[in-house]
Design a protein around this motif. Sequence first.
Motif, PDB file in Angstrom:
ATOM      1  N   VAL A   1       0.857  -1.195   0.000  1.00 17.87           N
ATOM      2  CA  VAL A   1       0.000   0.000   0.000  1.00 17.87           C
ATOM      3  C   VAL A   1       0.881   1.228   0.000  1.00 17.87           C
ATOM      4  N   HIS A   2       0.299   2.365  -0.375  1.00 19.62           N
ATOM      5  CA  HIS A   2       1.039   3.616  -0.337  1.00 19.62           C
ATOM      6  C   HIS A   2       0.998   4.147   1.104  1.00 19.62           C
ATOM      7  N   SER A   3       2.160   4.446   1.627  1.00 19.15           N
ATOM      8  CA  SER A   3       2.226   4.948   2.995  1.00 19.15           C
ATOM      9  C   SER A   3       3.185   6.131   3.074  1.00 19.15           C
ATOM     10  N   LEU A   4       2.815   7.091   3.875  1.00 18.81           N
ATOM     11  CA  LEU A   4       3.670   8.250   4.140  1.00 18.81           C
ATOM     12  C   LEU A   4       4.271   8.092   5.533  1.00 18.81           C
ATOM     13  N   ILE A   5       5.589   8.267   5.643  1.00 19.18           N
ATOM     14  CA  ILE A   5       6.259   8.220   6.942  1.00 19.18           C
ATOM     15  C   ILE A   5       6.203   9.627   7.523  1.00 19.18           C
ATOM     16  N   ILE A   6       5.616   9.747   8.700  1.00 13.22           N
ATOM     17  CA  ILE A   6       5.291  11.073   9.257  1.00 13.22           C
ATOM     18  C   ILE A   6       5.687  11.168  10.726  1.00 13.22           C
ATOM     19  N   LYS A   7       5.619  12.379  11.256  1.00 10.84           N
ATOM     20  CA  LYS A   7       5.730  12.624  12.700  1.00 10.84           C
ATOM     21  C   LYS A   7       4.671  13.653  13.082  1.00 10.84           C
ATOM     22  N   HIS A   8       4.019  13.399  14.205  1.00 13.83           N
ATOM     23  CA  HIS A   8       3.033  14.357  14.724  1.00 13.83           C
ATOM     24  C   HIS A   8       3.756  15.505  15.426  1.00 13.83           C
ATOM     25  N   GLY A   9       3.025  16.578  15.701  1.00 13.59           N
ATOM     26  CA  GLY A   9       3.622  17.732  16.374  1.00 13.59           C
ATOM     27  C   GLY A   9       2.635  18.868  16.521  1.00 13.59           C
ATOM     28  N   ASN A  10       3.159  20.043  16.809  1.00 13.77           N
ATOM     29  CA  ASN A  10       2.321  21.240  16.936  1.00 13.77           C
ATOM     30  C   ASN A  10       3.131  22.462  16.504  1.00 13.77           C
ATOM     31  N   TRP A  11       2.471  23.605  16.474  1.00 16.93           N
ATOM     32  CA  TRP A  11       3.128  24.827  16.021  1.00 16.93           C
ATOM     33  C   TRP A  11       3.825  25.513  17.191  1.00 16.93           C
ATOM     34  N   GLY A  12       5.067  25.927  16.954  1.00 18.40           N
ATOM     35  CA  GLY A  12       5.828  26.621  17.982  1.00 18.40           C
ATOM     36  C   GLY A  12       5.678  28.129  17.861  1.00 18.40           C
ATOM     37  N   CYS A  13       6.685  28.867  18.303  1.00 13.46           N
ATOM     38  CA  CYS A  13       6.656  30.324  18.268  1.00 13.46           C
ATOM     39  C   CYS A  13       7.485  30.836  17.097  1.00 13.46           C
ATOM     40  N   ALA A  14       6.920  31.774  16.388  1.00 13.18           N
ATOM     41  CA  ALA A  14       7.635  32.357  15.251  1.00 13.18           C
ATOM     42  C   ALA A  14       8.746  33.274  15.752  1.00 13.18           C
ATOM     43  N   ALA A  15       9.895  33.179  15.144  1.00 17.07           N
ATOM     44  CA  ALA A  15      11.007  34.067  15.477  1.00 17.07           C
ATOM     45  C   ALA A  15      10.713  35.463  14.936  1.00 17.07           C
ATOM     46  N   PRO A  16      11.284  36.520  15.557  1.00 19.61           N
ATOM     47  CA  PRO A  16      11.056  37.881  15.064  1.00 19.61           C
ATOM     48  C   PRO A  16      11.455  38.004  13.596  1.00 19.61           C
ATOM     49  N   GLY A  17      10.529  38.512  12.794  1.00 16.80           N
ATOM     50  CA  GLY A  17      10.798  38.702  11.377  1.00 16.80           C
ATOM     51  C   GLY A  17      10.505  37.493  10.517  1.00 16.80           C
ATOM     52  N   ALA A  18      10.160  36.341  11.133  1.00 18.20           N
ATOM     53  CA  ALA A  18       9.878  35.132  10.355  1.00 18.20           C
ATOM     54  C   ALA A  18       8.480  35.217   9.746  1.00 18.20           C
ATOM     55  N   ASP A  19       8.318  34.579   8.577  1.00 16.02           N
ATOM     56  CA  ASP A  19       7.013  34.585   7.906  1.00 16.02           C
ATOM     57  C   ASP A  19       6.016  33.660   8.591  1.00 16.02           C
ATOM     58  N   ALA A  20       6.492  32.586   9.211  1.00 12.53           N
ATOM     59  CA  ALA A  20       5.585  31.620   9.828  1.00 12.53           C
ATOM     60  C   ALA A  20       6.271  30.955  11.014  1.00 12.53           C
ATOM     61  N   ALA A  21       5.439  30.372  11.881  1.00 11.57           N
ATOM     62  CA  ALA A  21       5.969  29.653  13.040  1.00 11.57           C
ATOM     63  C   ALA A  21       6.415  28.266  12.614  1.00 11.57           C
ATOM     64  N   PRO A  22       7.383  27.709  13.312  1.00 14.01           N
ATOM     65  CA  PRO A  22       7.845  26.357  12.954  1.00 14.01           C
ATOM     66  C   PRO A  22       6.892  25.292  13.472  1.00 14.01           C
ATOM     67  N   PHE A  23       6.883  24.181  12.784  1.00 14.30           N
ATOM     68  CA  PHE A  23       6.108  23.028  13.229  1.00 14.30           C
ATOM     69  C   PHE A  23       7.047  22.145  14.027  1.00 14.30           C
ATOM     70  N   GLU A  24       6.799  22.030  15.334  1.00 12.40           N
ATOM     71  CA  GLU A  24       7.682  21.285  16.222  1.00 12.40           C
ATOM     72  C   GLU A  24       7.159  19.867  16.387  1.00 12.40           C
ATOM     73  N   THR A  25       7.928  18.911  15.903  1.00  8.42           N
ATOM     74  CA  THR A  25       7.501  17.514  15.948  1.00  8.42           C
ATOM     75  C   THR A  25       7.799  16.893  17.304  1.00  8.42           C
ATOM     76  N   THR A  26       7.107  15.808  17.572  1.00  7.06           N
ATOM     77  CA  THR A  26       7.300  15.108  18.835  1.00  7.06           C
ATOM     78  C   THR A  26       7.086  13.616  18.625  1.00  7.06           C
ATOM     79  N   GLY A  27       7.670  12.818  19.479  1.00  4.77           N
ATOM     80  CA  GLY A  27       7.498  11.377  19.376  1.00  4.77           C
ATOM     81  C   GLY A  27       8.307  10.749  18.247  1.00  4.77           C
ATOM     82  N   LYS A  28       8.005   9.504  17.958  1.00  3.66           N
ATOM     83  CA  LYS A  28       8.731   8.738  16.950  1.00  3.66           C
ATOM     84  C   LYS A  28       8.033   8.817  15.592  1.00  3.66           C
ATOM     85  N   GLU A  29       8.792   8.451  14.570  1.00  2.00           N
ATOM     86  CA  GLU A  29       8.205   8.378  13.233  1.00  2.00           C
ATOM     87  C   GLU A  29       7.170   7.259  13.177  1.00  2.00           C
ATOM     88  N   THR A  30       6.101   7.519  12.467  1.00  2.00           N
ATOM     89  CA  THR A  30       5.083   6.501  12.240  1.00  2.00           C
ATOM     90  C   THR A  30       4.629   6.634  10.789  1.00  2.00           C
TER      91      THR A  30
END
Length: 211
Positions: A119-148
């Motif tokens: 089957v077609h599968s994507l290897i991914i990691k879950h996470g949430n949005w962190g804090c954008a650095a001053p002058g950055a266009d977007a906040a980083p996506f901070e991953t957590t846990g193991k790859e699934t």
Amino acid sequence: MRMQAALAALALCGTLALTACDGDDEAGAPGTPAGPSVSAPATGAASPPSSPSASPPSSPSAVASLSSAPSKKPTPTATSSAAPAGTKKPPAPGSTCDHKMPISPDEVAVYRYTPEGGVHSLIIKHGNWGCAAPGADAAPFETTGKETFLNIAEDAKITAVTPVVASTVSQSITLQQLIDWLIAHPNQGRVFRYHLDGAGVIDSLDQQYTS
């Protein structure tokens, strides 16, 4: 003979007079106490201490001056940091971003593709949005846990932006186009919002622009 008798009488009287005077001397002179004399108390003897008693002020002005005397006990100045009722305290710089946001329920960072299991599968990691650095266009996506992995349908609806496609506006692509890009650019962790069908397979996948 008469003369001798007279002289004898005078001599007897003189003797009696002397005897009487000697008795008076032994008894003490008139006005002198017969008993032992009482000595006066020594002038250096201490007098009993008088009990201290605070005398009230002698005049109304003295009373007023006593009542208006400032207290010597220091009174600390109370400072309150609470904002007045009905107003909001402005947030401190950088305090508007919450690092304790919950894991995003429908967003993942996609790292690789695998056809294992047929089957077609994507290897991914879950996470949430962190804090954008001053002058950055977007906040980083901070991953957590193991790859699934998540299975993705052959006909899933997929949109992509840069760098998968040369556009910052979402463009529709096929699953094969996404697979080709993931094989050529593994482990970049591009963020996608996904939706699962009733079987738990991705039926839609939309890339989030993160610059």
